[in-house]
Scaffold this active site. Structure first.
Site, PDB file in Angstrom:
ATOM      1  N   ASP A  73     -46.044  -5.933  21.394  1.00 36.70           N
ATOM      2  CA  ASP A  73     -44.790  -6.648  21.193  1.00 36.70           C
ATOM      3  C   ASP A  73     -43.694  -5.914  21.959  1.00 36.70           C
ATOM      4  O   ASP A  73     -43.839  -4.732  22.293  1.00 36.70           O
ATOM      5  CB  ASP A  73     -44.483  -6.694  19.690  1.00 36.70           C
ATOM      6  CG  ASP A  73     -43.193  -7.436  19.396  1.00 36.70           C
ATOM      7  OD1 ASP A  73     -42.922  -8.438  20.070  1.00 36.70           O
ATOM      8  OD2 ASP A  73     -42.445  -7.003  18.498  1.00 36.70           O
ATOM      9  N   ASP A 121     -46.030 -10.809  14.168  1.00 34.30           N
ATOM     10  CA  ASP A 121     -47.114 -10.045  14.799  1.00 34.30           C
ATOM     11  C   ASP A 121     -48.320  -9.876  13.889  1.00 34.30           C
ATOM     12  O   ASP A 121     -49.398  -9.481  14.353  1.00 34.30           O
ATOM     13  CB  ASP A 121     -46.611  -8.653  15.207  1.00 34.30           C
ATOM     14  CG  ASP A 121     -45.441  -8.708  16.162  1.00 34.30           C
ATOM     15  OD1 ASP A 121     -45.505  -9.499  17.114  1.00 34.30           O
ATOM     16  OD2 ASP A 121     -44.458  -7.970  15.952  1.00 34.30           O
ATOM     17  N   ASP A 144     -44.098  -5.159  15.079  1.00 36.57           N
ATOM     18  CA  ASP A 144     -43.322  -4.742  13.912  1.00 36.57           C
ATOM     19  C   ASP A 144     -42.931  -5.913  13.020  1.00 36.57           C
ATOM     20  O   ASP A 144     -42.555  -5.714  11.875  1.00 36.57           O
ATOM     21  CB  ASP A 144     -42.052  -4.000  14.353  1.00 36.57           C
ATOM     22  CG  ASP A 144     -41.117  -4.898  15.166  1.00 36.57           C
ATOM     23  OD1 ASP A 144     -41.594  -5.892  15.739  1.00 36.57           O
ATOM     24  OD2 ASP A 144     -39.903  -4.603  15.222  1.00 36.57           O
ATOM     25  N   LYS A 156     -16.861 -20.017  23.297  1.00 34.00           N
ATOM     26  CA  LYS A 156     -17.599 -18.892  23.866  1.00 34.00           C
ATOM     27  C   LYS A 156     -16.679 -17.752  24.277  1.00 34.00           C
ATOM     28  O   LYS A 156     -16.921 -17.061  25.277  1.00 34.00           O
ATOM     29  CB  LYS A 156     -18.459 -19.352  25.053  1.00 34.00           C
ATOM     30  CG  LYS A 156     -19.561 -20.332  24.646  1.00 34.00           C
ATOM     31  CD  LYS A 156     -20.471 -20.665  25.802  1.00 34.00           C
ATOM     32  CE  LYS A 156     -21.582 -21.622  25.349  1.00 34.00           C
ATOM     33  NZ  LYS A 156     -22.496 -21.983  26.443  1.00 34.00           N
TER      34      LYS A 156
END
Length: 1141
Positions: A379, A774, A770, A528
């Site tokens: 990952d 996963d 983590d 934004k």
């Protein structure tokens, strides 16, 4: 604040509308396997429509009202239909089943069978308790090794506990028009939930209202930055990327909002991932396969030899009892009873050493698996990177700068910016003043209360706060806790605070508030940008000392369009075409590296236009009453989640070791590719994707580049379209054959498929991660590795080992230790198996040549479970060979723990030399006690003698040598009982009166008496026990030599040295155990030992000890010469092919 449309009415129906959740549809499908069904179920979120259908339709579907929520009766009815909002659990095996499994392995079954035969033999001959003792010893051996293995190998099956921790215990809902707090497990589809900052999302919800609400999706999608939630559907195709959904188990990091529950429990996206993780069965480790292979071979040999010798005994006319004892002996001799315990201890010791290197091993066998790894699927977020945003680059004064944090600089390292630059200081002020993030020195609430939840006294609280603040001041800025702001704003204050204390700036230059109106425009997705107004400020030039200043921060393109000037070292400069080109080039450069870019601008608000009593109102008649154009652009900062230190080098080290490193992340392809280049996962100049962007066809690009970036959508499409094709022709298979690969925007099911495909390509796959996303891949992998600090509970529970420092580089230490343990296990097996031959041959000689049994079964166990145990374990402390991280990973199809070469070396070379030493000791001791070697042939079953009377005295001049039972039929043709001490007092010269005087040697120890029989040893069957003890000691002595020669397979012992002091001391302990067995009263008589004369203790085996050292050093010398001669030819010489294990 954004609000959703609210229907004026939402009529309730008499019957609940069935929830058309994907999991319900999939549950009706029939699948070839539970895992396939779980994969489909975990991907079913792509089919959901709840995020894109009109809110009025959704309200009708869920039978709810956006204002008043559900009524209690409707909620109770739905709860019965949908069940509680919790995840289903998978029941694991009861502890007693696991324990029984440890007691019923193939080795254990053989020993159980041996114990049973011992008890049968004891029942046939109860006057001989030795069979009972042996049977009990075997039972105790099985129980002890079983208990040891059970407690060492027991693995927690609390995978669901990690998911439970994702569920907040209570949440705020609106029911019957009233806000109320309920247990989260009572939530049902249609409930209206209120989400506050810091709260976990209790179910999958569609956003109805959002007040700058952001959620941390890193555990689900791998995105390191919190994602804004709004009421708009921004991605119809992929629900995970739309802004109007928040998912169960994620965290509301800032803002607040309200939403409608659409899925609960197993129906949530997290629930589907849980289903995939639980359905996934752990792969059998390579070491487990090797050990099973080894056990099967040895067990087959033991069974075949045991049966052969059992029936061979009848051919030699041995009685049934003797044949049973022979069969037991053969089985015990072949089964290295202590080996599995030795392997487990060696793995435990290695795991402790790895813990010192920040690798915590949960599954002991995973230690070796890591050494066998050929592919690491890692990952990105939190594994390769730090999982926190940092300022890494800047652009101002028309220059791109790679920057480092002032606090983290090392001596002589360039900062990348000039602290004397006025433009830099203006950028600093804009970044820290137009910023909601701040450091907090307040201790957590738990520190201010006692164990019962009562608050401490004010004086105590003051002391706690003071101590806590002092403690934080000793920590680095990176470790200092923060509140407010988003990840980018936190990164900005952590970067600039070491340069200048931001608290002082904010104290002296606060955001203006006049007449209760705060001069601030918070950031929102429409504009934004964010705006703050300050002043007058103390650091202004004389020209502007009475003016206010407006700071704007936000998306670079938005700010650039509002600016007419740019700040330079020479002052303000009008923006021209060149400046615009430079700006766009810098912005594009940062974007190509996957960095998040923020722009900064300012303008002075003259006191003439905005006097001291002017109220800056952002909402004045729906429009700010201050200018937002004609600003001065300061510069850009580029932020990213940077790679951890040491990762780049670790990836290169992995590649040198022949390990393929693949990035599998949920983050964007651009960001993933940028990080992959920084950490050496991608090293080629152009990927397949880059070539395609340049106009080259996909097929041609695939041939020209060894690197590729695969988007999750591509993977989904390929999986669907290629499902009917053979595996080798599928696109995923072709992608995985590239040397450098990055998978981006992948779902948990796709990560699982990537691991599965690599395994089908015969890779030994390690997976690091983590997040919850996963966990299925971690569980599927040959070895799963989770982050110990930031890892989710579910990832930790699914993993085989944890990285305590969350550093990918620690894996390389693990790989080296894994390779070392495999080499050392081979050494251990070579050491242990070598003693099998001197244990088997005595039974072979006993049956075929009928010599009195040279070694008892009890003494065999004393070797296998006593003297050999500690030396075998000490081999785990051997240092690695110098080239260990330059080798390719071992080929699990070819390079086995048990090989022909190892068996040939242990059995036919070292084992034979050890057996020679044992027989030398055996015949030598019996010779010293009066037995000529030639006399011993066929002596065990000799029945030509007559059993004498107990008080008969040897008389060489008498015709019958003093035997008074001559002519008494019941005493004629009797064989001597060598198995017990029953005939130990008889002088065998009297028993076998018909033997010539040449059959007996001159006894050298005429005055020596046995402490067991309290009778002279010469010419008695008691001498056999001394010979058996000497045989045992000879094995111990030759195992000294064997222990050292197995330390190296090719290198000379002279080069290796004696640096393994654990091994050196193990020899001392081994010797001490042998001395105890021989000389300690009670122990020696119980186990078959005897107090040997000192010249019998080991000295007869010294020639074999020396021969073993000389032979193996010669073998290694010839091996080195042979390999040098054939180097580069690809050929193997005879010595390497047959002795190099």
């Amino acid at each position: 604040m954004s609000k959703a449309f609210r229907p004026s009415t939402s009529p309730y129906k008499e019957k609940l509308l069935s929830q058309t959740a994907p999991e319900v549809r999939l549950s009706k499908e029939t699948s070839s396997s539970k895992t396939d069904a779980a994969i489909k179920n975990s991907e079913a979120f792509r089919e959901m429509v709840e995020h894109k259908i009109p809110l009025r339709e959704l309200a009708g579907k869920l039978e709810t009202d956006y204002d008043s929520g559900l009524n209690e009766s409707s909620a109770r009815a739905k709860l019965k239909v949908f069940g509680e909002n919790k995840l289903s659990e998978k029941k694991g095996l009861p502890w007693y089943c696991k324990f029984i499994k440890q007691l019923t392995g193939l080795f254990s079954l053989l020993l159980w069978a041996g114990a049973g035969l011992c008890y049968v033999a004891y029942g046939m001959s109860p006057e001989d308790p030795s069979n009972f003792y042996l049977g009990t010893s075997l039972v105790v051996t099985v129980l002890l090794t079983g208990c040891f293995s059970y407690f060492q190998q027991a693995k927690s099956e609390a995978i669901m506990a990690g998911f439970k921790n994702l569920i907040p215990p209570k949440c705020m809902v609106i029911r019957e028009g009233q806000k109320k707090e309920i247990e989260s497990v009572k939530l049902v589809p249609g409930d209206i939930v209120v989400i506050k900052q810091g709260a976990k999302i209790p179910a999958d919800i569609r956003i109805l209202e959002s007040n700058y609400m952001k959620v941390d999706n890193s555990s689900l999608t791998g995105e390191s930055e919190p994602q804004l939630r709004t009421v708009e559907c921004t991605n119809e195709a992929n629900p995970l990327e739309t802004e109007n959904l928040a998912f169960f188990g994620t965290l509301c990091s800032s803002g607040e909002g309200k939403g409608i529950v659409i899925f609960t429990g197993d129906g949530t996206v997290m629930g589907k991932i849980a289903g995939l993780a639980i359905t996934t069965t752990s792969e059998q480790t390579p070491l487990n396969k090797e050990l099973q292979f080894f056990v099967k071979i040895i067990s087959c040999v033991a069974i075949c030899l045991g049966i052969t010798f059992f029936f061979l005994g009848f051919a030699f006319q041995y009685p049934l009892l003797i044949n049973i004892v022979n069969a037991i002996g053969i089985i015990v001799a072949n089964v290295p009873e202590g080996l599995l315990a030795e392997v487990t201890v060696a793995l435990s010791l290695t795991s402790k050493r790895m813990a010192d290197k920040n690798v915590l091993v949960k599954n002991l066998e995973a230690v070796e698996t890591l050494g066998s790894t050929t592919c690491v699927c890692s990952d990105k977020t939190g594994t390769l990177t730090e999982n926190k945003m940092k300022v890494v680059s800047m652009w101002y004064d028309n220059k791109v700068r790679d920057v480092i944090n002032y606090e983290e600089r090392e001596e002589g390292e360039q900062l990348g910016y000039d602290l004397g630059d006025s433009t830099f200081w203006m950028l600093l002020r804009c970044a820290v003043l137009n910023n909601r993030a701040q450091f907090t020195y307040e201790p957590p609430s738990v520190l201010l209360h006692d164990d019962h939840g009562f608050s401490f006294r004010d004086s105590m609280i003051f002391r706690i706060k003071t101590s806590y603040k002092e403690l934080l001041k000793q920590k680095s800025i990176e470790e200092t806790p923060t509140i407010g702001g988003d990840a980018s704003e936190i990164a900005l204050i952590k970067f600039f605070n070491p340069i200048s204390e931001i608290a002082d700036y904010r104290k002296n230059s606060p955001v203006l508030t006049r007449k209760g109106v705060r001069a601030e425009i918070p950031f929102n997705s429409a504009n934004k940008y964010a705006v703050t107004i300050h002043g007058p400020v103390s650091w202004a030039t004389q020209k502007h000392e009475n003016d206010c200043i407006l700071f704007m921060k936000g998306a670079p393109e938005q700010l650039w369009g509002r600016c007419s000037e740019i700040l330079t070292p020479h002052g303000h400069q009008l923006i021209d075409e060149e400046a615009t080109e430079n700006f766009h080039a810098a912005n594009k450069y940062f974007g190509s590296k996957g960095q998040r870019v923020l722009g900064f601008a300012f303008t002075w608000l003259s006191k003439n236009d905005f006097p001291a009593d002017y109220v800056f109102d952002p909402n004045h008649k729906d429009c700010p009453n201050f200018p937002l154009t004609n600003l001065t652009f300061i510069g850009l900062t580029a932020l990213m989640d940077p790679p951890k230190k040491g990762v780049k080098e670790a990836v290169m080290c992995a590649k040198d070791a022949g390990i393929k490193v693949i990035m599998v992340t949920g983050d964007q392809p651009l960001t993933a590719a940028a990080i992959a280049r920084q950490v050496n996962i991608i090293t080629v100049p152009k990927t397949v994707n880059d070539l395609v962007d340049e106009g080259i066809s996909w097929n041609r690009a695939m041939k020209q580049s060894d690197a590729i970036v695969i988007h999750g959508d591509m993977l989904t499409k390929a999986h669907t379209e290629d499902s009917e094709l053979p595996f080798r022709k599928q696109r995923l298979t072709k992608w995985l054959q590239k040397k450098e690969i990055v998978f981006a925007r992948t779902s948990p099911a796709q990560k699982y498929m990537i691991v599965d495909a690599n395994q089908k390509l015969n890779h030994v796959v390690a997976v690091t991660g983590d997040g919850v996303n996963d966990s299925p891949a971690i569980k599927k992998a040959d070895i799963g590795i989770a982050m110990g600090i930031v890892g989710s509970d579910i990832a930790k529970d699914a993993a085989d080992m944890l990285l305590l420092d969350d550093n990918f580089a620690s894996i390389i230490n693990g790989v080296m230790q894994g390779r070392v343990i495999f080499d050392n296990l081979k050494r251990t097996i070579a050491y242990v198996l070598a003693s099998n031959i001197p244990e088997i041959l005595p039974f072979l000689a006993f049956v075929t040549f009928q010599i009195p049994l040279p070694l008892t079964t009890i003494l065999m166990l004393a070797i296998d479970l006593g003297t050999d145990m500690v030396p075998a374990v000490s081999l785990a402390y051997e240092d690695p060979e110098l080239d260990i991280m330059k080798r390719k990973p071992r080929n699990a199809q070819v390079d086995h723990l048990m090989s022909y070469q190892l068996l040939f070396f242990a059995y036919m070379q070292t084992g034979m030399i050890e057996a020679l030493g044992g027989f030398l000791a055996y015949f030598g001791v019996l010779y010293d006690f009066g037995f000529e070697p030639a006399t011993l042939w066929f002596f065990a079953n000799a029945d030509s003698g007559t059993k004498p009377a107990e008080d008969d005295v040897y008389n060489p001049k008498s015709e019958y040598k003093g035997n008074t039972h001559i002519g008494v039929k019941e005493y004629e043709h009797k064989t001597v009982d060598y198995l017990t001490d029953g005939d130990g007092d008889y002088d065998l010269r009297i028993w076998f009166y018909n033997y010539s005087d040449d059959a007996w040697s001159d006894c050298k120890y005429k005055e020596l008496t046995s402490p067991v029989t309290d009778h002279h040893i010469c010419y008695t069957s008691e001498a056999l026990h001394y010979a058996q003890c000497a045989f045992f000691v000879a094995i111990v002595v030759t195992q000294w030599a064997n222990l050292h020669i197995v330390r190296t397979r090719e290198q000379s012992l002279i080069d290796q040295g004696l640096h393994n002091w654990i091994l050196n001391w193990s020899m001392v302990l081994e010797t001490a155990l042998a001395v105890i067995l021989c000389y300690v009263p009670g122990i020696n008589s119980a186990l078959g030992g005897r107090p040997l004369p000192y010249l019998h203790w080991g000295f007869p085996a010294i020639p074999s000890f020396i021969l073993l050292i000389i032979y193996d050093e010669s073998r290694k010398f010839l091996l080195r010469r042979e390999k040098a001669r054939l180097r580069g030819t690809g050929e193997k010489g005879w010595i390497e092919a047959n002795t190099f294990y």
